[in-house]
Design an enzyme around this catalytic site. Structure first.
Site, PDB file in Angstrom:
ATOM      1  N   ALA A  65       0.864  -1.184   0.000  1.00  0.00           N
ATOM      2  CA  ALA A  65       0.000   0.000   0.000  1.00  0.00           C
ATOM      3  C   ALA A  65       0.898   1.230   0.000  1.00  0.00           C
ATOM      4  CB  ALA A  65      -0.887  -0.021   1.237  1.00  0.00           C
ATOM      5  N   GLY A 108       0.679  -5.080   0.846  1.00  0.00           N
ATOM      6  CA  GLY A 108      -0.476  -5.155  -0.049  1.00  0.00           C
ATOM      7  C   GLY A 108      -0.146  -5.812  -1.384  1.00  0.00           C
ATOM      8  N   GLU A 111      -0.490  -9.398  -0.719  1.00  0.00           N
ATOM      9  CA  GLU A 111      -1.917  -9.657  -0.516  1.00  0.00           C
ATOM     10  C   GLU A 111      -2.676  -9.672  -1.844  1.00  0.00           C
ATOM     11  OE1 GLU A 111      -1.995  -6.446   2.388  1.00  0.00           O
ATOM     12  OE2 GLU A 111      -2.871  -7.843   3.821  1.00  0.00           O
ATOM     13  N   GLU A 131       4.401  -5.038   7.207  1.00  0.00           N
ATOM     14  CA  GLU A 131       3.612  -3.979   7.865  1.00  0.00           C
ATOM     15  C   GLU A 131       4.012  -3.764   9.314  1.00  0.00           C
ATOM     16  OE1 GLU A 131       2.346  -6.442   6.010  1.00  0.00           O
ATOM     17  OE2 GLU A 131       0.793  -5.674   4.663  1.00  0.00           O
TER      18      GLU A 131
HETATM   19  N1  CAA Z   1       4.621   3.255  -0.528  1.00  0.00           N
HETATM   20  C1  CAA Z   1       5.024   4.428  -1.063  1.00  0.00           C
HETATM   21  N2  CAA Z   1       6.199   4.564  -1.722  1.00  0.00           N
HETATM   22  C2  CAA Z   1       6.972   3.461  -1.823  1.00  0.00           C
HETATM   23  C3  CAA Z   1       6.609   2.223  -1.292  1.00  0.00           C
HETATM   24  C4  CAA Z   1       5.354   2.125  -0.615  1.00  0.00           C
HETATM   25  N3  CAA Z   1       4.888   0.981  -0.113  1.00  0.00           N
HETATM   26  N4  CAA Z   1       7.593   1.329  -1.551  1.00  0.00           N
HETATM   27  C5  CAA Z   1       8.532   2.003  -2.229  1.00  0.00           C
HETATM   28  N5  CAA Z   1       8.170   3.286  -2.396  1.00  0.00           N
HETATM   29  C6  CAA Z   1       8.902   4.358  -3.074  1.00  0.00           C
HETATM   30  C7  CAA Z   1      10.027   4.863  -2.223  1.00  0.00           C
HETATM   31  O1  CAA Z   1       9.572   5.810  -1.284  1.00  0.00           O
HETATM   32  C8  CAA Z   1      10.940   5.455  -3.262  1.00  0.00           C
HETATM   33  O2  CAA Z   1      10.424   6.705  -3.647  1.00  0.00           O
HETATM   34  P1  CAA Z   1      11.405   8.008  -3.727  1.00  0.00           P
HETATM   35  O3  CAA Z   1      12.341   7.669  -4.855  1.00  0.00           O
HETATM   36  O4  CAA Z   1      10.474   9.116  -4.041  1.00  0.00           O
HETATM   37  O5  CAA Z   1      12.091   8.088  -2.421  1.00  0.00           O
HETATM   38  C9  CAA Z   1      10.777   4.513  -4.454  1.00  0.00           C
HETATM   39  O6  CAA Z   1       9.541   3.831  -4.231  1.00  0.00           O
HETATM   40  C10 CAA Z   1      11.864   3.476  -4.545  1.00  0.00           C
HETATM   41  O7  CAA Z   1      11.928   2.800  -3.298  1.00  0.00           O
HETATM   42  P2  CAA Z   1      13.311   2.634  -2.476  1.00  0.00           P
HETATM   43  O8  CAA Z   1      14.231   3.768  -2.745  1.00  0.00           O
HETATM   44  O9  CAA Z   1      12.948   2.364  -1.044  1.00  0.00           O
HETATM   45  O10 CAA Z   1      13.872   1.317  -3.188  1.00  0.00           O
HETATM   46  P3  CAA Z   1      14.831   0.209  -2.554  1.00  0.00           P
HETATM   47  O11 CAA Z   1      15.221  -0.670  -3.694  1.00  0.00           O
HETATM   48  O12 CAA Z   1      15.893   0.823  -1.735  1.00  0.00           O
HETATM   49  O13 CAA Z   1      13.884  -0.650  -1.551  1.00  0.00           O
HETATM   50  C11 CAA Z   1      11.893  -1.801  -0.901  1.00  0.00           C
HETATM   51  C12 CAA Z   1      12.830  -1.377  -2.058  1.00  0.00           C
HETATM   52  C13 CAA Z   1      12.612  -2.800   0.026  1.00  0.00           C
HETATM   53  C14 CAA Z   1      10.679  -2.483  -1.508  1.00  0.00           C
HETATM   54  C15 CAA Z   1      11.491  -0.534  -0.085  1.00  0.00           C
HETATM   55  O14 CAA Z   1      11.015   0.448  -0.989  1.00  0.00           O
HETATM   56  C16 CAA Z   1      10.417  -0.781   0.921  1.00  0.00           C
HETATM   57  O15 CAA Z   1      10.699  -1.317   1.993  1.00  0.00           O
HETATM   58  N6  CAA Z   1       9.160  -0.385   0.631  1.00  0.00           N
HETATM   59  C17 CAA Z   1       8.075  -0.461   1.555  1.00  0.00           C
HETATM   60  C18 CAA Z   1       7.583  -1.885   1.709  1.00  0.00           C
HETATM   61  C19 CAA Z   1       6.453  -1.943   2.716  1.00  0.00           C
HETATM   62  O16 CAA Z   1       6.614  -1.637   3.873  1.00  0.00           O
HETATM   63  N7  CAA Z   1       5.265  -2.379   2.258  1.00  0.00           N
HETATM   64  C20 CAA Z   1       4.091  -2.496   3.096  1.00  0.00           C
HETATM   65  C21 CAA Z   1       3.258  -1.258   3.000  1.00  0.00           C
HETATM   66  S1  CAA Z   1       1.908  -1.251   4.158  1.00  0.00           S
HETATM   67  C22 CAA Z   1       0.709  -2.225   3.440  1.00  0.00           C
HETATM   68  O17 CAA Z   1       0.881  -2.764   2.373  1.00  0.00           O
HETATM   69  C23 CAA Z   1      -0.560  -2.376   4.242  1.00  0.00           C
HETATM   70  C24 CAA Z   1      -1.487  -3.420   3.761  1.00  0.00           C
HETATM   71  O18 CAA Z   1      -1.517  -4.512   4.277  1.00  0.00           O
HETATM   72  C25 CAA Z   1      -2.408  -3.154   2.692  1.00  0.00           C
END
Ligand code: CAA
Length: 257
Positions: A65, A108, A111, A131
């Site tokens: 998400a 998500g 999911e 999460e």
């Molecule tokens: N939401 C918003 N933006 C996201 C994102 C997310 N879930 N995942 C990645 N991005 C964005 C980053 O902010 C970044 O944007 P900027 O360039 O503007 O900073 C861009 O995508 C590239 O990401 P990274 O620089 O972080 O890339 P990376 O290769 O270093 O890492 C990753 C990749 C490990 C996937 C890391 O991006 C990450 O940990 N993302 C979040 C994963 C996460 O926590 N997901 C769960 C979300 S909560 C949810 O999903 C609730 C539910 O149950 C529905």
């Protein structure tokens, strides 16, 4: 209305939806989820479509998400708008959906993949429910579907620590249908989808409904449910055609009726 967060195309009887927010690793925001629902509505209503493929990019199926969109949400808004419930549109799709997962399928994203029916994983796929590291928990069915897919102990470890699974682990745990080389992911997904789309649509849809019922009911009820659908298929022209084709040693020509 045009799509801004997904790509939508067809190839024969297969509808293809590609998540397309590359700068955000396909993070799932409200606009994308709305477009996904719209594309699914369209493919479900289209008699020319027999199966759907849901894909992301090589780097990310979806990284979850959209955290930036959720960051300032409070409980009253999430409750009032019933946040995340609209995502379930995918799980209500009555035509089969093949997920083609490369790269990150986190939160998500994982999911969404689990709402699909067949999950093909590229060798670089990573599955996880991180999460907990954000101070929240899975909200689109992850704790429930993961527990059913991989069992309690593995689901607990993933949801409580946020540890990701490699494609190989996901395969071993039974989370995915199989693992394929990244370069062949879309062609394999299309092969599976083409096969399904070439079969009798009523039989395909009833089969999907019946397998899904296994996760919602007792064995005895599920078997009764399956028996009724099985018997109903003898009312279709496709059953006559499929069996006649076998006896006559030819390929069947299904009319989806
Ligand atoms: N939401 C918003 N933006 C996201 C994102 C997310 N879930 N995942 C990645 N991005 C964005 C980053 O902010 C970044 O944007 P900027 O360039 O503007 O900073 C861009 O995508 C590239 O990401 P990274 O620089 O972080 O890339 P990376 O290769 O270093 O890492 C990753 C990749 C490990 C996937 C890391 O991006 C990450 O940990 N993302 C979040 C994963 C996460 O926590 N997901 C769960 C979300 S909560 C949810 O999903 C609730 C539910 O149950 C529905």
């Amino acid at each position: 209305m045009a799509y801004e967060n997904i790509l939508v195309e067809t190839n024969g009887r297969v509808g293809i939806i590609t998540l397309n927010r590359p700068k955000a690793l396909n993070a799932l925001n409200a606009a994308l989820i709305g477009e996904l629902a719209r594309a699914l509505d369209m493919f479900e209503a289209d008699a020319g479509i027999g199966c759907i493929v849901l894909a992301g990019s090589e780097r990310a199926f979806a990284a979850g998400a959209d955290i930036k969109e959720m960051q300032h949400l409070g409980f009253p808004a999430t409750y009032k708008d019933d946040f995340i419930t609209s995502w379930e549109r995918l799980s209500r799709c009555r035509k089969p959906v093949v997920a083609a997962v490369a790269g990150y399928a986190l939160g998500g994203g994982c999911e969404l993949a689990m709402m699909c029916d067949v999950i093909l994983a590229a060798e670089n796929a990573r599955f996880g429910q991180p999460e907990i590291q954000l101070g929240i928990m899975p909200g689109a069915g992850g704790s429930q579907r993961l527990a059913r897919a991989v069992g309690k102990a593995k689901a607990m470890e993933m949801c409580l620590t946020g540890r990701n699974l490699s494609a190989e682990e996901a395969d071993r745990y039974g989370l995915v249908s199989r693992v394929v080389p990244l370069a062949g992911l879309m062609s394999e997904a299309m092969k599976v989808a083409d096969t399904i789309a070439g079969l009798s649509l009523p039989a395909v849809m009833m089969t999907k409904e019946s397998v899904n019922r296994a996760f919602e009911t007792t064995l005895a009820e599920g078997i009764r449910f399956e028996r009724r659908l099985f018997q109903a298929l003898f009312a279709t022209a496709d059953q006559k055609e499929g069996m006649a084709a076998f006896v006559e040693k030819r390929s069947p020509s299904f009319r989806n009726s």
